[in-house]
Design a protein around this motif. Structure first.
Motif, PDB file in Angstrom:
ATOM      1  N   SER A 148      14.617  -4.780   4.943  1.00 19.50           N
ATOM      2  CA  SER A 148      14.213  -5.078   3.565  1.00 19.50           C
ATOM      3  C   SER A 148      13.087  -6.100   3.513  1.00 19.50           C
ATOM      4  CB  SER A 148      15.426  -5.601   2.766  1.00 19.50           C
ATOM      5  OG  SER A 148      15.964  -6.745   3.406  1.00 19.50           O
ATOM      6  N   THR A 149      12.730  -6.679   4.675  1.00 26.88           N
ATOM      7  CA  THR A 149      11.665  -7.693   4.705  1.00 26.88           C
ATOM      8  C   THR A 149      10.722  -7.399   5.862  1.00 26.88           C
ATOM      9  OG1 THR A 149      12.843  -9.197   6.197  1.00 26.88           O
ATOM     10  CG2 THR A 149      13.318  -9.398   3.829  1.00 26.88           C
ATOM     11  N   ILE A 150       9.464  -7.952   5.762  1.00 24.16           N
ATOM     12  CA  ILE A 150       8.474  -7.788   6.823  1.00 24.16           C
ATOM     13  C   ILE A 150       8.914  -8.512   8.090  1.00 24.16           C
ATOM     14  CG2 ILE A 150       7.146  -9.792   6.060  1.00 24.16           C
ATOM     15  CD1 ILE A 150       5.780  -6.509   7.598  1.00 24.16           C
ATOM     16  N   ASP A 151       9.687  -9.593   7.908  1.00 23.43           N
ATOM     17  CA  ASP A 151      10.157 -10.334   9.081  1.00 23.43           C
ATOM     18  C   ASP A 151      11.071  -9.477   9.945  1.00 23.43           C
ATOM     19  OD1 ASP A 151       8.737 -12.567   8.342  1.00 23.43           O
ATOM     20  OD2 ASP A 151      10.427 -13.502   7.278  1.00 23.43           O
ATOM     21  N   GLY A 164       6.553   5.890   9.383  1.00 23.70           N
ATOM     22  CA  GLY A 164       7.175   4.590   9.559  1.00 23.70           C
ATOM     23  C   GLY A 164       7.009   3.724   8.327  1.00 23.70           C
ATOM     24  N   PRO A 165       7.494   2.470   8.379  1.00 19.59           N
ATOM     25  CA  PRO A 165       7.359   1.562   7.236  1.00 19.59           C
ATOM     26  C   PRO A 165       5.868   1.338   6.905  1.00 19.59           C
ATOM     27  CG  PRO A 165       8.887   0.690   8.859  1.00 19.59           C
ATOM     28  CD  PRO A 165       8.201   1.833   9.511  1.00 19.59           C
ATOM     29  N   SER A 166       5.539   1.351   5.645  1.00 20.62           N
ATOM     30  CA  SER A 166       4.130   1.223   5.236  1.00 20.62           C
ATOM     31  C   SER A 166       3.525  -0.104   5.685  1.00 20.62           C
ATOM     32  CB  SER A 166       4.028   1.373   3.720  1.00 20.62           C
ATOM     33  OG  SER A 166       4.818   0.382   3.070  1.00 20.62           O
ATOM     34  N   GLU A 167       4.381  -1.171   5.760  1.00 19.71           N
ATOM     35  CA  GLU A 167       3.858  -2.485   6.142  1.00 19.71           C
ATOM     36  C   GLU A 167       3.352  -2.503   7.590  1.00 19.71           C
ATOM     37  OE1 GLU A 167       7.520  -3.239   3.472  1.00 19.71           O
ATOM     38  OE2 GLU A 167       6.832  -1.793   4.979  1.00 19.71           O
ATOM     39  N   MET A 168       3.865  -1.603   8.412  1.00 24.27           N
ATOM     40  CA  MET A 168       3.523  -1.603   9.835  1.00 24.27           C
ATOM     41  C   MET A 168       2.587  -0.449  10.201  1.00 24.27           C
ATOM     42  SD  MET A 168       5.273  -4.185  10.753  1.00 24.27           S
ATOM     43  CE  MET A 168       5.117  -4.094  12.527  1.00 24.27           C
ATOM     44  N   ARG A 169       2.139   0.326   9.233  1.00 22.67           N
ATOM     45  CA  ARG A 169       1.404   1.547   9.539  1.00 22.67           C
ATOM     46  C   ARG A 169       0.069   1.247  10.208  1.00 22.67           C
ATOM     47  NH1 ARG A 169       1.911   5.245   4.789  1.00 22.67           N
ATOM     48  NH2 ARG A 169       4.055   5.123   5.540  1.00 22.67           N
ATOM     49  N   ASP A 170      -0.136   1.864  11.356  1.00 24.57           N
ATOM     50  CA  ASP A 170      -1.396   1.751  12.102  1.00 24.57           C
ATOM     51  C   ASP A 170      -1.499   3.022  12.933  1.00 24.57           C
ATOM     52  OD1 ASP A 170      -3.428   1.241  13.974  1.00 24.57           O
ATOM     53  OD2 ASP A 170      -3.072  -0.927  13.899  1.00 24.57           O
TER      54      ASP A 170
END
Length: 950
Positions: free
Chosen positions: A130-133, A165-171
């Motif tokens: 639920s968090t970027i951490d 994958g999670p959008s925050e980590m997309r690369d």
């Protein structure tokens, strides 16, 4: 996105493979069509044992409710359980938080084995963070594992950075990099995922896409040849889902079946589901069950559960309680709580297996302790506890469990509570009001059985005064709620209506009840479709369809009752005696198997057809009694009591046995009219509401009519009126009520009412009632009594093959109560043959009538024939008349020898006149007899003895 560059050797291999494949389907822009069959290998020799299919850890508790810090399992078992909770399974509901906590606890407990915890923990965080951490934490775990040389971590990193994958980590660059590493390391999932990226690349050519997919497939095939046969399953699902390649179900099945041959139980279970799904061109239940058994034998608990249910019910496989218990026990041991419920039901005897109360109770209690049990479990357990032979403690426990379920809103539980109180009310009527209250609660909630039970209570006067109107109202509601029997009864009621629209609706109701499995409705509809009677049009095709439905019934008891109902109803609609007798004969095979209902039905049908002899009925009821049937005990007891040559105590003993077995008619038969408490005893019995049928009500009326108490006469009329109001479309009920009126139960002034009931019973197929109608005419009971009508009724019976009717006609003609003629009499005698009753007496009378011209034109030749039958039966006067006829040549050629032969027989049989004439003849000698002093003395002595006797 940069272009993809392939190793030239790989591209060449892929091109060569593609050239060898026949492309039977057009290439799709998204997924190329590449049809590959599994390699022709000896899988048993090639395949290595799978490393990821070790037995699952035993689930000894619900970890969602337990302190995970206390977990004491080995490291790999912790990982396996965590993965199961992260995904969910047939044993546990999906619980990612539990999975994360387990993995963290395991990592802390086994720091030296962190390599097996990092990737599973990272995946849980990836999927449920639920968090970027938390996502950064997952990334760090995967990078650590990758740095330690884990190629599986490369694949997981490719997914973490990928478009899914999670959008925050997309690369996507990183994703492609790591997936390529995974693919180059020959990781099957990495190869597949890398090929997927290529196929989704808008800049990649169709050849590049096809080459990438082919490369992935070749890599998977290479894994197979190296012993990792799980690739068979992966390729099968690629074809099944249309991933990377076009969807080809038949090709998918080849790959999956190849993997199943390695013994993989999960794939076998997938195939079992596929072969009974709409994904295949043709459902194949046999293959489905074969693979389901493989999966179950391989330890798949969900397959064990499904196969156990199939063996319990007999659906798709032959019913086998032992195998059902075996597979369900396996599922239960694996922690599948629904399996416990099925085991409880099997041990409770629900599916025809031997009942084991101890084991049933054990499994019911186990299910009751599970939080996720179905709503039906408390109802099933309560019903089991309160079943026959239950102790007071069990009944109280059943009421407690059921009441809790009822309070929680279960209408079925209310219905079961009502049943318990209804049964208790048979001994103590005070419980009947509680039964009615529970049934009302169930019916108000839409429970069909509750509504049907209320209908029965109002019809029987249980807990409330008898009300036909309320009974019919609740019966109609029960039909609307879905009660099959109520649909049937409502249909019958509608057929009696004057409006054709109502009758049409009744026919629909009856057909619905039949195809819903009501044995009574099945028999009614089949017989009337076949015969085209009772407002049904003839429809042999529909009748045959319904018969096929009966043959397909899995419930043996339901099928048996339907067969009996069909026979009974075919008997009712048959207009010819031969057809009725053929239906009685159809019971033979069931009777040979000691089917008690078939035996009782045979006795009833013989009576209704007028073909029952006292000996046949006695034998039937005796056999039923010996088989333990209460109805047979009662009827056999009554036969013994009516036979003065038998010990009356034996008959009463059978009646007592029937009463102890619950037979209501036996109970009231044992009431002694002379007992001062007889009225109270009968009132107590009726208060319990056991008089629920017309037959029972009429029997109560009969007993009341024998009691000396003036109030009893009023009660007799009351019960007879109730029976009258309920008798409608049943021939036996109408006859029973008619017989009661005829016998004066409602007073002598009401005896004529019986005729109407008898006529309606006859119209519904009870032929034997013609005898009662004829007797009523002869006794002058009916309003318009007539000897001619009596004769007409008896002639109908005779035409139907009834020998009793033929004998009755002979006796009435002989006694000059009915007019006849020689031809008719001769026809009756020819039909009866040797079965003429009292031929000596009646035929001699008929001869006199003939000779006196009272049968119309005198027929001497016919008279000689009748006299001979009478004489052969031992009638002395007929012998004497034959002597006269032969001596004088009246109606027969003169024959002195025969004349004196008959004269001698007449004298020996006790004819005084014959003895005197023989005495004189032997003294003086006549033509045909020489003088003989000894014979003269003999006959003279005979004459004097006969004279003295007179």
């Amino acid at each position: 996105m940069r272009k993809v560059h392939f190793n030239r050797s790989i591209i060449a291999a892929a091109s060569a493979l593609a050239a060898s494949v026949a492309f039977v389907a057009p290439v799709r822009a998204d997924n190329p069509s590449i049809l590959l069959d599994p390699p022709n290998l000896d899988y048993k020799a090639v395949c290595k044992p799978p490393t990821d299919q070790a037995p699952r850890p035993k689930l000894d508790r619900d970890w969602t409710k337990s302190a995970i810090g206390e977990i004491k399992l080995p490291a790999r078992d912790i990982v396996a359980l965590a993965v199961e909770y992260s995904r969910g399974s047939e044993r546990v509901q999906k619980a990612p938080a539990v999975a994360e906590e387990m993995l963290r606890a395991g990592l802390k407990k086994y720091p030296a084995q962190d390599d097996i915890f990092l990737i599973p923990l990272a995946r849980v965080l990836m999927e449920n963070s639920s968090t970027i951490d938390e996502l950064r934490e997952a990334e760090s775990y995967l990078l650590d594992a990758y740095g330690a040389g884990s190629i599986r971590a490369a694949f997981a990193l490719g997914q973490l950075y990928g478009d899914d994958g999670p959008s925050e980590m997309r690369d996507l660059t990183k994703s492609r990099f790591y997936l390529e590493k995974s693919a180059l390391a020959a990781d099957p999932q990495g190869m597949i995922e890398y090929a997927r990226i290529v196929t989704l690349d808008p800049q990649a050519t169709e050849e590049q896409k096809k080459g990438a997919v082919t490369n992935a497939l070749l890599g998977l095939i290479g894994q197979i040849k190296e012993g990792d046969c799980s690739a068979l399953n992966r390729i099968g699902f690629l074809y099944l889902r249309g991933s990377l390649v076009s969807k080809e179900v038949e090709t998918a099945l080849k790959w999956l079946e190849a993997f199943a041959r390695t013994g993989d139980p999960r794939t076998a279970q997938n195939l079992a589901e596929l072969y009974r799904s709409n994904q295949v061109d043709q459902i194949d239940i046999q293959k489905s069950m074969t693979y389901l058994k493989q999966a179950a034998d391989g330890g798949m608990s969900s397959a064990q559960f499904s196969l156990g249910k199939a063996y319990a019910t007999g659906i798709s496989v032959p019913q086998d309680s032992k195998l059902a218990i075996k597979y369900l026990s396996g599922a239960s041991d694996a922690g599948l709580h629904p399996a416990d419920e099925w085991l409880a039901r099997i041990y409770a005897g629900e599916f025809g297996a031997g009942r084991d109360d101890a084991k049933a109770k054990e499994y019911f209690q186990r299910v009751m302790q599970a939080q996720d049990h179905s709503e039906e479990v408390p109802v099933q357990y309560g019903e089991f506890l309160a079943s026959s032979g239950a102790s007071k403690e069990d009944v109280n426990e059943a009421l407690r469990i059921l009441q809790a379920a009822a309070d929680a809103g279960s209408a079925d539980a209310s219905d079961e509570i009502g049943k318990i109180y209804l049964e208790m009310g048979r001994k103590d009527p005070s419980y009947l009001s509680k039964a009615m209250q529970s049934f009302s609660e169930a019916a108000t909630a839409g429970n069909s059985d509750g509504a049907a039970k209320l209908a029965g209570m109002f019809a029987c006067g249980q807990g409330a005064p008898i009300s036909v109107e309320l009974a019919n109202d609740w019966r109609h509601k029960a039909a609307i709620f879905g009660s099959v029997y109520s649909i049937y009864v409502s249909g019958l009621n509608m057929l009696t209506k004057a409006d054709e629209a109502d009758r049409a609706k009744g026919r629909v109701y009856l057909q619905q009840a039949a195809f819903k499995g009501s044995p009574e409705a099945i028999g009614y509809v089949v017989a009337r479709w076949e015969a085209g009677t009772d407002s049904f049009e003839q429809n042999p095709e529909a009748a045959e369809r319904l018969l096929r439905f009966v043959a397909s019934l899995k419930d043996n008891e339901q099928r048996r009752l339907a067969q009996l109902s069909i026979i009974s109803n075919r008997f009712d609609v048959a207009s010819k005696l031969a057809d009725k007798l053929s239906q009685i004969a159809a019971l033979d095979s069931m009777i040979q198997a000691d089917d008690r209902d078939a035996l009782m039905l045979r006795a009833q049908l013989l009576q209704r057809a007028g073909q029952a002899t006292p000996a046949a009925l006695g034998d039937t009821y005796k056999k039923l009694a010996q088989l333990g049937d209460p109805r047979g005990m009662r009827e056999y007891g009554k036969i013994l009591l009516s036979d003065l040559s038998q010990n009356s105590e034996t008959g009463r003993t059978w009646l007592k046995k029937a009463a102890e077995a619950g037979d209501f008619k036996a109970k009231i038969s044992l009431i002694d009219p002379g007992d001062p408490q007889a009225l109270q005893q009968l009132a107590k019995m009726t208060a319990a509401g056991e008089a629920c049928t017309v037959d029972a009500m009429v029997n109560i009326a009969r007993v009341y009519s024998t009691l000396p108490d003036p109030q009893a006469k009023t009660l007799a009329r009351y019960w007879l009126s109730l029976a009258e109001s309920l008798s409608d479309q049943d021939a036996d009920d109408l006859y029973t009520v008619g017989a009661a009126f005829r016998d004066g139960i409602d007073g002598v002034e009401s005896r004529a009412k019986a005729e109407g009931f008898f006529l309606r019973s006859y119209a519904l197929g009870r032929i034997s009632v013609l005898r009662d109608l004829a007797e009523g005419h002869l006794q002058g009971i009916w309003t318009d009594s007539s000897v001619d009508k009596a004769k007409a009724d008896l002639l109908k019976l005779y035409a139907a093959g009834d020998k009793d009717a033929a004998n009755k006609l002979i006796s009435e003609i002989a006694n000059e109560r009915m007019v006849s003629n020689p031809a008719e009499v001769n026809e009756l005698l020819t039909f009866l043959g040797t079965d003429v009753n009292a031929p000596g007496k009646y035929l001699l009378k008929i001869v006199r009538l003939n000779l006196e011209g009272k049968l119309g034109t005198r027929d001497d030749a016919m008279a000689i024939r009748w006299l001979t039958v009478s004489a052969d039966a031992g009638e002395p006067n007929a012998m004497y008349r034959l002597y006269q006829a032969y001596f004088f040549g009246n109606g027969v050629a003169k024959d002195t020898a025969k004349a004196f032969d008959w004269l001698g027989k007449s004298g020996e049989a006790g004819n005084q006149r014959a003895a005197r004439e023989l005495s004189v003849a032997y003294k003086v000698g006549v033509v045909g007899l020489k003088p003989d002093a000894d014979k003269a003395a003999y006959w003279d002595g005979k004459f004097k003895a006969l004279s003295t006797a007179q």
